[in-house]
Scaffold this motif. Structure first.
Motif, PDB file in Angstrom:
ATOM      1  N   HIS A  57      37.637  39.693  50.276  1.00  0.00           N
ATOM      2  CA  HIS A  57      37.239  38.637  49.338  1.00  0.00           C
ATOM      3  C   HIS A  57      36.280  39.190  48.282  1.00  0.00           C
ATOM      4  CE1 HIS A  57      35.810  34.815  47.785  1.00  0.00           C
ATOM      5  NE2 HIS A  57      34.579  35.178  48.078  1.00  0.00           N
ATOM      6  N   GLN A  58      35.307  39.984  48.710  1.00  0.00           N
ATOM      7  CA  GLN A  58      34.357  40.574  47.769  1.00  0.00           C
ATOM      8  C   GLN A  58      35.070  41.499  46.781  1.00  0.00           C
ATOM      9  OE1 GLN A  58      31.059  40.209  47.007  1.00  0.00           O
ATOM     10  NE2 GLN A  58      31.274  38.399  48.281  1.00  0.00           N
ATOM     11  N   GLU A  59      36.027  42.276  47.278  1.00  0.00           N
ATOM     12  CA  GLU A  59      36.803  43.142  46.380  1.00  0.00           C
ATOM     13  C   GLU A  59      37.504  42.301  45.316  1.00  0.00           C
ATOM     14  OE1 GLU A  59      39.340  46.365  47.908  1.00  0.00           O
ATOM     15  OE2 GLU A  59      38.371  46.009  49.834  1.00  0.00           O
ATOM     16  N   ASN A  90      36.798  52.943  35.043  1.00  0.00           N
ATOM     17  CA  ASN A  90      36.730  53.883  36.168  1.00  0.00           C
ATOM     18  C   ASN A  90      36.588  53.151  37.498  1.00  0.00           C
ATOM     19  OD1 ASN A  90      36.974  56.116  34.525  1.00  0.00           O
ATOM     20  ND2 ASN A  90      34.768  56.442  34.346  1.00  0.00           N
ATOM     21  N   ILE A  91      35.765  52.118  37.523  1.00  0.00           N
ATOM     22  CA  ILE A  91      35.577  51.359  38.767  1.00  0.00           C
ATOM     23  C   ILE A  91      36.872  50.667  39.165  1.00  0.00           C
ATOM     24  CG2 ILE A  91      34.393  49.376  39.804  1.00  0.00           C
ATOM     25  CD1 ILE A  91      31.916  50.167  38.164  1.00  0.00           C
ATOM     26  N   LEU A  92      37.551  50.069  38.193  1.00  0.00           N
ATOM     27  CA  LEU A  92      38.802  49.373  38.505  1.00  0.00           C
ATOM     28  C   LEU A  92      39.901  50.341  38.947  1.00  0.00           C
ATOM     29  CD1 LEU A  92      38.893  46.691  35.670  1.00  0.00           C
ATOM     30  CD2 LEU A  92      38.518  46.304  38.107  1.00  0.00           C
ATOM     31  N   ALA A  93      39.835  51.578  38.478  1.00  0.00           N
ATOM     32  CA  ALA A  93      40.864  52.560  38.823  1.00  0.00           C
ATOM     33  C   ALA A  93      40.589  53.249  40.159  1.00  0.00           C
ATOM     34  CB  ALA A  93      40.969  53.607  37.717  1.00  0.00           C
ATOM     35  N   ASN A  94      39.357  53.181  40.650  1.00  0.00           N
ATOM     36  CA  ASN A  94      38.986  53.916  41.856  1.00  0.00           C
ATOM     37  C   ASN A  94      38.401  52.949  42.885  1.00  0.00           C
ATOM     38  OD1 ASN A  94      37.882  55.592  43.797  1.00  0.00           O
ATOM     39  ND2 ASN A  94      37.100  57.076  42.320  1.00  0.00           N
ATOM     40  N   ASP A 120      37.095  53.525  45.766  1.00  0.00           N
ATOM     41  CA  ASP A 120      35.825  53.991  46.338  1.00  0.00           C
ATOM     42  C   ASP A 120      34.643  53.573  45.464  1.00  0.00           C
ATOM     43  OD1 ASP A 120      37.131  55.143  48.476  1.00  0.00           O
ATOM     44  OD2 ASP A 120      37.246  57.132  47.545  1.00  0.00           O
ATOM     45  N   LEU A 121      34.817  53.662  44.156  1.00  0.00           N
ATOM     46  CA  LEU A 121      33.746  53.221  43.252  1.00  0.00           C
ATOM     47  C   LEU A 121      33.540  51.711  43.351  1.00  0.00           C
ATOM     48  CD1 LEU A 121      34.479  55.339  40.043  1.00  0.00           C
ATOM     49  CD2 LEU A 121      32.669  55.692  41.733  1.00  0.00           C
TER      50      LEU A 121
END
Length: 195
Positions: A24-26, A123-127, A129-130
Motif C-alpha cells: 500500500h505504501q509503495e 530515478n526513484i520511479l525506475a528503481n 530499491d530507491l
C-alpha cells in the motif's frame, strides 16, 4: 488482523499485514511521485516557453503589440516560436516586471532545480530499491516525530491467574421457562420494566 485486501476481507497474520501495508505504501508513494513529476514537468514546460520569450523579448513584445486580442497573440506566438497553448498563455499573462535580471536569474535557477527534481523522481520511479529507501526514510521520520516512551509499565513479577468467572460481571437475572420448554434469561431491571 481482519482487513480488506484488494477489496476482499481477509484474515492476516503479522507478516502478511506488514506485506500488505508495504505494498500500500509503495502504491501511495508511487502515485504521489507521479503527481509531483507531472507537476514538475508542466512547470518546466512553461518555464521553457518563458525562457524562449525572454531570449526573444523584442520580437515577443512586437507580436503581442501587433495582435488584436490575447487569442491572436497566443496563436501568433505559437506559430512563430513553435510554443504550446500553455506556454503562450503564460507568456501573454506574464508581467513585464518578470523580465528584470533578478527574475530571469530566478527563472533559470528554478529550471535547474526542477530538472534535478525531475531526474530524482524519475530515478526513484525506475528503481524499486530507491522507492523502498524513500518509504523507509519517510516512516523513520514519522517515527522520530511522533514516537514517545511507553507510558504503561509491564510488571513481570506479578503472577495473577484469571479465572473465566472473574471475567463475567455479576448482575441479577431472571430465568423464565415457557410451557414448551424454552428457557430465557433476562436482566432483572429489564424484567421489571416488562411487567
Amino acid at each position: 488482523f481482519f482487513s480488506l485486501v484488494d477489496g476482499e476481507p481477509k484474515l492476516l497474520n503479522i507478516k502478511y499485514a506488514l506485506e500488505v501495508y508495504l505494498k500500500h505504501q509503495e502504491n501511495v508513494v508511487t502515485r504521489r511521485l507521479r503527481f509531483d513529476l507531472n507537476k514538475a514537468n508542466d512547470r518546466m514546460h512553461i518555464l521553457e516557453g518563458l525562457k524562449i520569450a525572454v531570449e526573444n523579448i523584442d520580437e515577443v513584445i512586437k507580436i503581442i503589440k501587433s495582435s488584436k486580442t490575447d487569442q491572436d497573440a497566443q496563436s501568433n506566438l505559437s506559430a512563430r516560436f513553435d510554443l504550446s497553448e500553455k506556454q503562450t498563455k503564460a507568456i501573454v499573462d506574464m508581467r513585464l516586471g518578470r523580465l528584470t535580471g533578478l527574475a530571469v536569474d530566478g527563472m533559470i535557477e528554478e529550471m535547474q532545480n526542477l530538472a534535478a527534481e525531475i531526474e530524482r523522481i524519475t530515478n526513484i520511479l525506475a528503481n524499486r530499491d530507491l522507492l523502498i529507501d524513500l518509504i523507509i526514510d519517510e516512516l523513520t521520520e514519522i517515527k522520530n516525530k511522533y514516537a514517545d516512551e511507553r507510558r504503561t509499565v509491564i510488571d513481570k513479577n506479578i503472577s495473577a491467574s484469571i479465572n473465566d468467572e472473574d471475567l463475567i460481571s455479576k448482575r441479577d437475572i431472571v430465568i423464565t421457562t415457557s410451557t414448551k420448554g424454552y428457557v430465557k434469561r433476562i436482566d432483572l431491571e429489564e424484567y421489571k420494566t416488562q411487567r
